[in-house]
Design a protein around this motif. Structure first.
Motif, PDB file in Angstrom:
ATOM      1  N   PRO A 102       0.827  -1.202   0.000  1.00  0.00           N
ATOM      2  CA  PRO A 102       0.000   0.000   0.000  1.00  0.00           C
ATOM      3  C   PRO A 102       0.866   1.258   0.000  1.00  0.00           C
ATOM      4  CG  PRO A 102      -0.049  -1.056   2.149  1.00  0.00           C
ATOM      5  CD  PRO A 102       0.678  -1.988   1.240  1.00  0.00           C
ATOM      6  N   GLY A 103       0.495   2.193  -0.849  1.00  0.00           N
ATOM      7  CA  GLY A 103       1.254   3.440  -0.935  1.00  0.00           C
ATOM      8  C   GLY A 103       1.191   3.981  -2.348  1.00  0.00           C
ATOM      9  N   ARG A 104       1.827   5.127  -2.548  1.00  0.00           N
ATOM     10  CA  ARG A 104       1.788   5.753  -3.865  1.00  0.00           C
ATOM     11  C   ARG A 104       3.161   6.269  -4.267  1.00  0.00           C
ATOM     12  NH1 ARG A 104       0.469  11.517  -3.212  1.00  0.00           N
ATOM     13  NH2 ARG A 104       0.635  12.022  -1.004  1.00  0.00           N
ATOM     14  N   VAL A 105       3.285   6.488  -5.557  1.00  0.00           N
ATOM     15  CA  VAL A 105       4.547   6.965  -6.130  1.00  0.00           C
ATOM     16  C   VAL A 105       4.330   8.387  -6.622  1.00  0.00           C
ATOM     17  CG1 VAL A 105       6.272   6.571  -7.922  1.00  0.00           C
ATOM     18  CG2 VAL A 105       5.190   4.620  -6.770  1.00  0.00           C
ATOM     19  N   VAL A 106       5.179   9.294  -6.172  1.00  0.00           N
ATOM     20  CA  VAL A 106       5.013  10.716  -6.485  1.00  0.00           C
ATOM     21  C   VAL A 106       6.314  11.274  -7.061  1.00  0.00           C
ATOM     22  CG1 VAL A 106       3.319  10.996  -4.640  1.00  0.00           C
ATOM     23  CG2 VAL A 106       5.731  11.491  -4.185  1.00  0.00           C
ATOM     24  N   ARG A 107       6.204  12.405  -7.740  1.00  0.00           N
ATOM     25  CA  ARG A 107       7.376  13.058  -8.319  1.00  0.00           C
ATOM     26  C   ARG A 107       8.085  13.874  -7.239  1.00  0.00           C
ATOM     27  NH1 ARG A 107       9.793  14.572 -13.082  1.00  0.00           N
ATOM     28  NH2 ARG A 107      10.727  16.660 -13.123  1.00  0.00           N
ATOM     29  N   ASP A 152       2.491   3.453   2.694  1.00  0.00           N
ATOM     30  CA  ASP A 152       1.511   3.746   3.744  1.00  0.00           C
ATOM     31  C   ASP A 152       1.946   3.153   5.080  1.00  0.00           C
ATOM     32  OD1 ASP A 152      -0.075   5.081   1.943  1.00  0.00           O
ATOM     33  OD2 ASP A 152      -1.547   3.458   1.713  1.00  0.00           O
ATOM     34  N   GLU A 153       2.654   2.035   5.023  1.00  0.00           N
ATOM     35  CA  GLU A 153       3.058   1.328   6.232  1.00  0.00           C
ATOM     36  C   GLU A 153       4.542   1.567   6.507  1.00  0.00           C
ATOM     37  OE1 GLU A 153       0.963  -0.286   8.097  1.00  0.00           O
ATOM     38  OE2 GLU A 153      -0.769  -0.227   6.735  1.00  0.00           O
ATOM     39  N   SER A 154       4.850   2.221   7.616  1.00  0.00           N
ATOM     40  CA  SER A 154       6.251   2.482   7.941  1.00  0.00           C
ATOM     41  C   SER A 154       7.038   1.193   8.127  1.00  0.00           C
ATOM     42  CB  SER A 154       6.349   3.337   9.207  1.00  0.00           C
ATOM     43  OG  SER A 154       5.756   2.680  10.317  1.00  0.00           O
ATOM     44  N   GLY A 155       6.347   0.131   8.518  1.00  0.00           N
ATOM     45  CA  GLY A 155       7.001  -1.151   8.709  1.00  0.00           C
ATOM     46  C   GLY A 155       7.496  -1.782   7.419  1.00  0.00           C
ATOM     47  N   HIS A 156       7.064  -1.253   6.272  1.00  0.00           N
ATOM     48  CA  HIS A 156       7.528  -1.775   4.991  1.00  0.00           C
ATOM     49  C   HIS A 156       8.832  -1.130   4.545  1.00  0.00           C
ATOM     50  CE1 HIS A 156       3.129  -3.042   3.874  1.00  0.00           C
ATOM     51  NE2 HIS A 156       3.681  -3.813   4.800  1.00  0.00           N
ATOM     52  N   LEU A 157       9.255  -0.080   5.255  1.00  0.00           N
ATOM     53  CA  LEU A 157      10.513   0.601   4.923  1.00  0.00           C
ATOM     54  C   LEU A 157      11.687  -0.157   5.540  1.00  0.00           C
ATOM     55  CD1 LEU A 157       9.845   4.434   5.364  1.00  0.00           C
ATOM     56  CD2 LEU A 157      10.720   3.316   3.314  1.00  0.00           C
ATOM     57  N   THR A 168      12.550   6.664  -0.032  1.00  0.00           N
ATOM     58  CA  THR A 168      12.443   5.212   0.074  1.00  0.00           C
ATOM     59  C   THR A 168      13.485   4.549  -0.818  1.00  0.00           C
ATOM     60  OG1 THR A 168      10.084   5.332   0.542  1.00  0.00           O
ATOM     61  CG2 THR A 168      10.924   3.232  -0.306  1.00  0.00           C
ATOM     62  N   ALA A 169      14.284   3.647  -0.234  1.00  0.00           N
ATOM     63  CA  ALA A 169      15.335   2.962  -0.989  1.00  0.00           C
ATOM     64  C   ALA A 169      15.103   1.463  -1.084  1.00  0.00           C
ATOM     65  CB  ALA A 169      16.697   3.231  -0.366  1.00  0.00           C
ATOM     66  N   ILE A 170      14.728   0.822   0.037  1.00  0.00           N
ATOM     67  CA  ILE A 170      14.428  -0.609   0.052  1.00  0.00           C
ATOM     68  C   ILE A 170      13.132  -0.815   0.826  1.00  0.00           C
ATOM     69  CG2 ILE A 170      15.209  -2.929   0.668  1.00  0.00           C
ATOM     70  CD1 ILE A 170      18.056  -1.929   0.719  1.00  0.00           C
ATOM     71  N   VAL A 171      12.253  -1.626   0.255  1.00  0.00           N
ATOM     72  CA  VAL A 171      10.989  -1.944   0.923  1.00  0.00           C
ATOM     73  C   VAL A 171      10.808  -3.455   0.966  1.00  0.00           C
ATOM     74  CG1 VAL A 171       9.803   0.206   0.338  1.00  0.00           C
ATOM     75  CG2 VAL A 171       9.753  -1.717  -1.278  1.00  0.00           C
ATOM     76  N   GLY A 172       9.935  -3.889   1.848  1.00  0.00           N
ATOM     77  CA  GLY A 172       9.644  -5.307   1.911  1.00  0.00           C
ATOM     78  C   GLY A 172       8.462  -5.618   2.791  1.00  0.00           C
ATOM     79  N   SER A 173       7.748  -6.644   2.399  1.00  0.00           N
ATOM     80  CA  SER A 173       6.642  -7.164   3.207  1.00  0.00           C
ATOM     81  C   SER A 173       6.506  -8.639   2.880  1.00  0.00           C
ATOM     82  CB  SER A 173       5.335  -6.433   2.898  1.00  0.00           C
ATOM     83  OG  SER A 173       4.257  -6.998   3.625  1.00  0.00           O
ATOM     84  N   GLY A 174       6.769  -9.495   3.877  1.00  0.00           N
ATOM     85  CA  GLY A 174       6.726 -10.927   3.610  1.00  0.00           C
ATOM     86  C   GLY A 174       7.774 -11.323   2.601  1.00  0.00           C
ATOM     87  N   ASN A 175       7.336 -11.903   1.494  1.00  0.00           N
ATOM     88  CA  ASN A 175       8.239 -12.366   0.442  1.00  0.00           C
ATOM     89  C   ASN A 175       8.419 -11.354  -0.686  1.00  0.00           C
ATOM     90  OD1 ASN A 175       5.392 -13.082  -0.049  1.00  0.00           O
ATOM     91  ND2 ASN A 175       6.124 -13.880  -2.000  1.00  0.00           N
ATOM     92  N   VAL A 176       7.827 -10.166  -0.546  1.00  0.00           N
ATOM     93  CA  VAL A 176       7.877  -9.147  -1.598  1.00  0.00           C
ATOM     94  C   VAL A 176       8.842  -8.037  -1.195  1.00  0.00           C
ATOM     95  CG1 VAL A 176       6.537  -7.440  -2.883  1.00  0.00           C
ATOM     96  CG2 VAL A 176       5.513  -9.656  -2.326  1.00  0.00           C
ATOM     97  N   PHE A 177       9.817  -7.766  -2.067  1.00  0.00           N
ATOM     98  CA  PHE A 177      10.839  -6.767  -1.789  1.00  0.00           C
ATOM     99  C   PHE A 177      11.002  -5.825  -2.973  1.00  0.00           C
ATOM    100  CE2 PHE A 177      11.923 -10.616   0.549  1.00  0.00           C
ATOM    101  CZ  PHE A 177      12.130 -10.134   1.831  1.00  0.00           C
ATOM    102  N   GLY A 178      11.554  -4.648  -2.686  1.00  0.00           N
ATOM    103  CA  GLY A 178      11.839  -3.705  -3.758  1.00  0.00           C
ATOM    104  C   GLY A 178      13.051  -2.862  -3.439  1.00  0.00           C
ATOM    105  N   MET A 179      13.805  -2.509  -4.478  1.00  0.00           N
ATOM    106  CA  MET A 179      14.957  -1.613  -4.356  1.00  0.00           C
ATOM    107  C   MET A 179      14.800  -0.503  -5.386  1.00  0.00           C
ATOM    108  SD  MET A 179      18.078  -4.383  -4.013  1.00  0.00           S
ATOM    109  CE  MET A 179      17.933  -5.808  -2.912  1.00  0.00           C
ATOM    110  N   GLN A 180      14.797   0.748  -4.933  1.00  0.00           N
ATOM    111  CA  GLN A 180      14.651   1.874  -5.843  1.00  0.00           C
ATOM    112  C   GLN A 180      15.904   2.072  -6.695  1.00  0.00           C
ATOM    113  OE1 GLN A 180      11.942   4.327  -6.577  1.00  0.00           O
ATOM    114  NE2 GLN A 180      13.470   4.211  -8.207  1.00  0.00           N
ATOM    115  N   PHE A 181      17.049   1.768  -6.146  1.00  0.00           N
ATOM    116  CA  PHE A 181      18.319   1.914  -6.854  1.00  0.00           C
ATOM    117  C   PHE A 181      18.557   0.675  -7.726  1.00  0.00           C
ATOM    118  CE2 PHE A 181      18.693   0.194  -2.643  1.00  0.00           C
ATOM    119  CZ  PHE A 181      19.420  -0.964  -2.821  1.00  0.00           C
TER     120      PHE A 181
END
Length: 207
Positions: A102-107, A152-157, A168-181
């Motif tokens: 949950p969350g959004r991507v902004v410029r 939306d969830e600080s725990g995903h940071l 935001t540089a790295i996110v994760g929840s369970g088995n789903v992860f993301g890296m902005q770089f």
């Protein structure tokens, strides 16, 4: 085997070569059965959010990505691929994302700094216990982006960087992860982060 999802947008070659260098079997594919049978999947991305989601929808790979996430297998979004994990983006209009986080991507707001954010910035670890950060120390990684995610969830940071604001540089929840770089372009630390993700996939490394 690691599947790199080919939906027509992304640094597929550089990511696949990085995975190979780490000793893992990798395939770049749009084949839904191959992706579904892989031990983990990587969703790269370069370009515009709306175009990427249109490609995922048109190819039917959106459902495939959601199935990977639902299966419990590790999924990693890189750069635009990370942004696609979120609910929506305001890039060139409003576009719905995969809604895995949950969350959004902004410029980035216009200011006295350059847009896009391009170059090496230091990570700040917010969740050092995360498996992605296992055995690592904070260091520099390579960013190229004009939009950034607001979870939306600080725990995903998992990690942030500072570019005139917390980004935001790295996110994760369970088995789903993301890296902005781009971990594949971020030197030793980037490869270590990628190796930690691959280790979660349970596939044996040749190294």
């Amino acid at each position: 085997m690691i599947a790199i999802i080919d939906y027509g947008m992304g640094n597929l070659h550089s990511v696949s070569k990085a995975v190979e260098r780490l000793g893992y079997e990798v395939v770049v594919t749009a084949d839904k059965e191959i992706i579904g049978s892989a031990d983990g999947a990587i969703l790269p991305g370069v370009g515009a959010f709306g175009d990427a989601m249109a490609n995922l929808n048109e190819t039917g790979l959106k459902d495939t990505v959601l199935e990977v996430a639902a299966s419990g297998k590790p999924l990693l979004g890189i750069c635009l691929g990370m942004q696609l994990l979120f609910s929506e983006s305001e890039e060139h209009g409003r576009h719905q994302g995969l809604n895995l986080l949950p969350g959004r991507v902004v410029r980035f707001k216009e200011g006295s700094y350059k847009i896009p954010h391009m170059g090496w910035n230091q990570l700040s670890f917010l969740q050092p216990q995360s498996p992605l950060l296992k055995g690592l120390e904070e260091g520099y990684v390579y960013f190229v982006h004009s939009y950034h995610a607001l979870p939306d969830e600080s725990g995903h940071l998992i990690a942030t960087t500072d570019y005139f604001q917390q980004v935001t540089a790295i996110v994760g929840s369970g088995n789903v992860f993301g890296m902005q770089f781009h971990p594949e372009k971020s030197g030793p630390l980037g490869l270590k982060l990628l190796r930690n993700f691959l280790a979660l996939c349970g596939t044996a490394s040749a190294q």
